[in-house]
Structures are given as structure tokens and as C-alpha cells.
Design an enzyme around this catalytic site. Structure first.
Site, PDB file in Angstrom:
ATOM      1  N   ARG A  89     -28.156 -10.958  -5.575  1.00  0.00           N
ATOM      2  CA  ARG A  89     -28.777 -11.323  -4.304  1.00  0.00           C
ATOM      3  C   ARG A  89     -30.243 -10.915  -4.359  1.00  0.00           C
ATOM      4  O   ARG A  89     -30.600  -9.932  -5.021  1.00  0.00           O
ATOM      5  CB  ARG A  89     -28.103 -10.596  -3.129  1.00  0.00           C
ATOM      6  CG  ARG A  89     -26.751 -11.147  -2.744  1.00  0.00           C
ATOM      7  CD  ARG A  89     -26.872 -12.519  -2.087  1.00  0.00           C
ATOM      8  NE  ARG A  89     -25.585 -13.063  -1.691  1.00  0.00           N
ATOM      9  CZ  ARG A  89     -24.902 -13.973  -2.399  1.00  0.00           C
ATOM     10  NH1 ARG A  89     -25.373 -14.427  -3.540  1.00  0.00           N
ATOM     11  NH2 ARG A  89     -23.758 -14.437  -1.945  1.00  0.00           N
ATOM     12  N   HIS A 148     -31.351 -20.589  -6.432  1.00  0.00           N
ATOM     13  CA  HIS A 148     -29.994 -20.128  -6.053  1.00  0.00           C
ATOM     14  C   HIS A 148     -28.933 -21.178  -6.421  1.00  0.00           C
ATOM     15  O   HIS A 148     -28.218 -21.705  -5.564  1.00  0.00           O
ATOM     16  CB  HIS A 148     -29.930 -19.797  -4.552  1.00  0.00           C
ATOM     17  CG  HIS A 148     -28.745 -18.932  -4.196  1.00  0.00           C
ATOM     18  ND1 HIS A 148     -28.769 -17.999  -3.194  1.00  0.00           N
ATOM     19  CD2 HIS A 148     -27.499 -18.860  -4.725  1.00  0.00           C
ATOM     20  CE1 HIS A 148     -27.583 -17.391  -3.098  1.00  0.00           C
ATOM     21  NE2 HIS A 148     -26.791 -17.914  -4.031  1.00  0.00           N
TER      22      HIS A 148
END
Ligand code: NDP
Ligand code: OXD
Length: 307
Positions: A222, A270
Site C-alpha cells: 500500500r 496500482h
């Protein structure tokens, strides 16, 4: 009784249709077209809108639509004690392993240089002398798939986990001292951790100082694992020598962000592993059937630990 599928940032109509076609006996609701929210007993959520959880008073369990659950655990409306699951199937793990292997091999084998040399018809054979060590921060479902993929290429793999347990053949470390050791051993240091209170900001200047000169940092966990302000000074000091980032504190990464233009940063948006509709539909159904049978959802997380 009904199953809700909701993702705030993507169109889930195909997923909902797929789940409904696999199980005509189940009522599937696809956000934002909600029926009676009180009828929903299982909700599969990804970046759901604030307040949604509060409206579903009959929930028996919820699941993240992906592998990470921090977005669910951060919702103040998540009822205490409600079981929380996640979807992390073998396809997702293999996709993540493929991304990490691709990034490592492209860099280690120096493939960029041949592409450049081709432009001037240069014929200059080259291969790296050393075999690199891969360091995995996190050896859970995704870390294990990555470890297997590197082991199949005969590349040494070391790992770091909370318990110190990891897959066969991986040299494991744990705790703060183990983290420093792993950082100092790895040529490619890959963050595959869940985002928790203990792992937030873990990729910081203390860790970078332990890294080998020119080692490569890969963050696919993350964005909040990385202390962003520490990265550019560290790259300029040569530890790490390159950062490959798939996740960011703010997504999409804002256009003016200094990471975009930095010569030692490679960015992907991502997408190192994206939950695929076919796998997600099967996992959602399997998870819902467990919940209907009074069992915990698939991939139940420990809400105290945060993963
Ligand atoms: P798992 O829950 O299966 O594994 C988590 C691993 O992290 C375990 O090895 C665990 O240790 C370790 N860990 C957790 N907390 C700590 C800590 N405080 N110190 C040391 N180790 C710790 O997760 P997955 O492998 O399925 O997924 C990992 C993460 O990858 C997700 O949470 C998500 O954030 C990210 N992800 C990113 C994607 C992308 O597209 N970029 C796609 C999918 C996931 P132990 O083994 O001892 O429990
Ligand atoms: C996930 C992700 O957690 O896609 O599954 O980031």
C-alpha cells in the site's frame, strides 16, 4: 436474504451478473441499485461510500473485494465483532508473482540496455555476474506465490513476517532486528505487507539506510507503507538505487507529484494484481455459502491484528 456487491471506484455489473448466473437461487444486489438494505446479509465491498454499512442492519459478515482489508476496518460504522473476510485467490497471487518477477528480471538482466542499443544496431552481449537475493516483506498468500516463482528460477529468497514463519526454502526473519537484516541482505526488497498500525510508514529512512547500495525497492503493498518524504533523499544517496512503485498514498498519483518525473522511480498505476471477475465471482459465492451455513467468510481476518 441478499448479497450486495459494491465498489466505489469500478463498475461491478459484470461481476454481479456472473455471480447471479452461477447461483440463480441467490438474490444479488449491485450498488448503487439497492433494494431493501435491511435484507442484505453479506456485503462484498471495495472503497464503499461512507454511511453504507450503517444502512445494512441484517449483516452476518462482510468481505473485501480484494486482498487488502484496511478500507473496511477503517470504517467507523463496521459493527464490532462482525466477521470480515477477503478475496485472495490463487489467480490473484499468481498475477502478483508475475508482476514482481517481471520487474526483477527486467532490471537484473539489464533488458533496458539492449532496447537502447537496438536503436543504433549495437551488438554487445552482456549478462549479470551475480545472482540476486530477493527479500520479501510479508510471506502471506501473495508473498508465498512470489517466493515459489523466484525459487523456480533458482534465485535465493529471504522473508520477513510477524510470526517468523514462511514457506519452505525461504530464509525467514522477524521483529525489528530481522527487518534490518533482511533489508541489508536483499538486492530486491519487495513490500507485500498488509497495511496495519504496525506496518504504516515502514519503508522509511531507517530501513533505506540498511539497504545495499543500488538495491531496488518494490512496493506493491500500500502507498501508506512508504514514508514518501524519505524516498527521494534516499534515492539520491543511492540506497535504494531504484524504486518501483505500484501503490501510492494518494491514488491516482497527482499529476504534479515529484515521483512522476524522478529518473530513479518507476511507476505502475496500482495494477500489479487486479481481482479478476471470474475468480472473484467464484470466491464471493463460496464465501456467501459459508456465511449462510453459519461459518466465517473466506479469508477471515483477525480484526485486532488488522489482516
Ligand atoms: P496475507 O494476510 O496473506 O499475508 C500478510 C503477510 O504480512 C504475512 O506474512 C504476515 O505475517 C505479514 N505481516 C503482517 N503484519 C506484519 C508485521 N507487523 N510484521 C511483519 N510481518 C507482518 O496478505 P496477502 O499476501 O494476501 O496480501 C498482502 C497485501 O498485498 C494486501 O494486504 C494488500 O495490501 C496488498 N495487495 C496489493 C495489490 C496491488 O495490486 N498492488 C493486490 C493485492 C494485494 P504472518 O505470516 O506471520 O502472519
Ligand atoms: C487488493 C488490491 O488489495 O487490489 O486486492 O490492492
Amino acid at each position: 436474504m441478499a448479497l450486495l456487491i459494491c465498489a466505489g471506484d469500478r463498475d461491478t455489473r459484470r461481476l454481479a451478473t456472473q455471480v447471479a448466473s452461477l447461483a440463480p437461487d441467490i438474490e444479488v444486489q449491485n450498488w448503487p441499485e439497492l433494494g431493501d438494505p435491511q435484507q442484505i446479509d453479506f456485503a462484498v465491498l471495495w472503497r464503499h461510500p461512507p454511511g453504507l454499512l450503517k444502512s445494512m442492519t441484517g449483516l452476518k459478515a462482510v468481505s473485501s473485494m480484494g486482498a487488502g482489508v484496511e478500507h473496511l476496518l477503517a470504517d467507523p460504522d463496521l459493527p464490532t465483532g462482525l466477521p470480515v473476510g477477503r478475496l485472495a485467490g490463487p489467480r490473484l497471487a499468481s498475477d502478483m508473482a508475475a508482476y514482481i518477477v517481471a520487474q526483477v528480471l527486467w532490471h537484473w538482466r539489464g533488458l533496458d540496455r539492449f532496447h537502447e542499443q537496438q536503436a543504433s544496431a549495437e551488438w554487445r552481449p552482456w549478462a549479470p555476474r551475480r545472482v540476486p537475493t530477493i527479500g520479501l516483506l510479508g510471506t502471506g498468500q501473495l508473498g508465498q506465490a512470489a517466493a515459489r516463482a523466484f525459487q523456480a528460477l533458482d534465485l535465493p529468497v529471504a522473508g520477513w513476517s510477524r510470526s517468523g514463519l514462511g514457506p519452505d526454502g525461504v530464509a525467514m526473519h522477524s521483529g525489528p532486528a530481522g527487518l534490518q537484516t533482511l533489508a541489508s541482505e536483499a538486492d530486491y526488497l519487495v513490500c507485500l505487507l498488509p497495511l496495519t498500525a504496525d506496518t504504516r510508514g515502514i519503508l522509511d529512512h531507517n530501513l533505506f539506510e540498511q539497504m545495499k547500495p543500488d538495491a531496488v525497492l518494490i512496493n506493491v503493498g500500500r502507498g501508506q507503507h512508504l514514508t514518501e518524504a524519505d524516498l527521494i533523499p534516499a534515492l539520491e544517496a543511492g540506497r535504494p538505487g531504484l524504486a518501483i512503485l505500484d501503490v501510492f498514498d494518494q491514488e491516482p498519483l497527482p499529476a504534479g507529484h515529484p515521483f512522476w518525473a524522478h529518473s530513479k522511480i518507476r511507476i505502475t498505476p496500482h495494477c500489479s494484481a487486479i481481482t479478476r471477475t471470474e475468480e472473484a465471482a467464484e470466491l464471493i459465492l463460496a464465501s456467501y455459502r459459508r456465511v449462510l451455513a453459519g461459518q466465517p467468510p473466506l479469508g477471515q481476518v483477525d480484526r485486532e491484528l488488522g489482516y
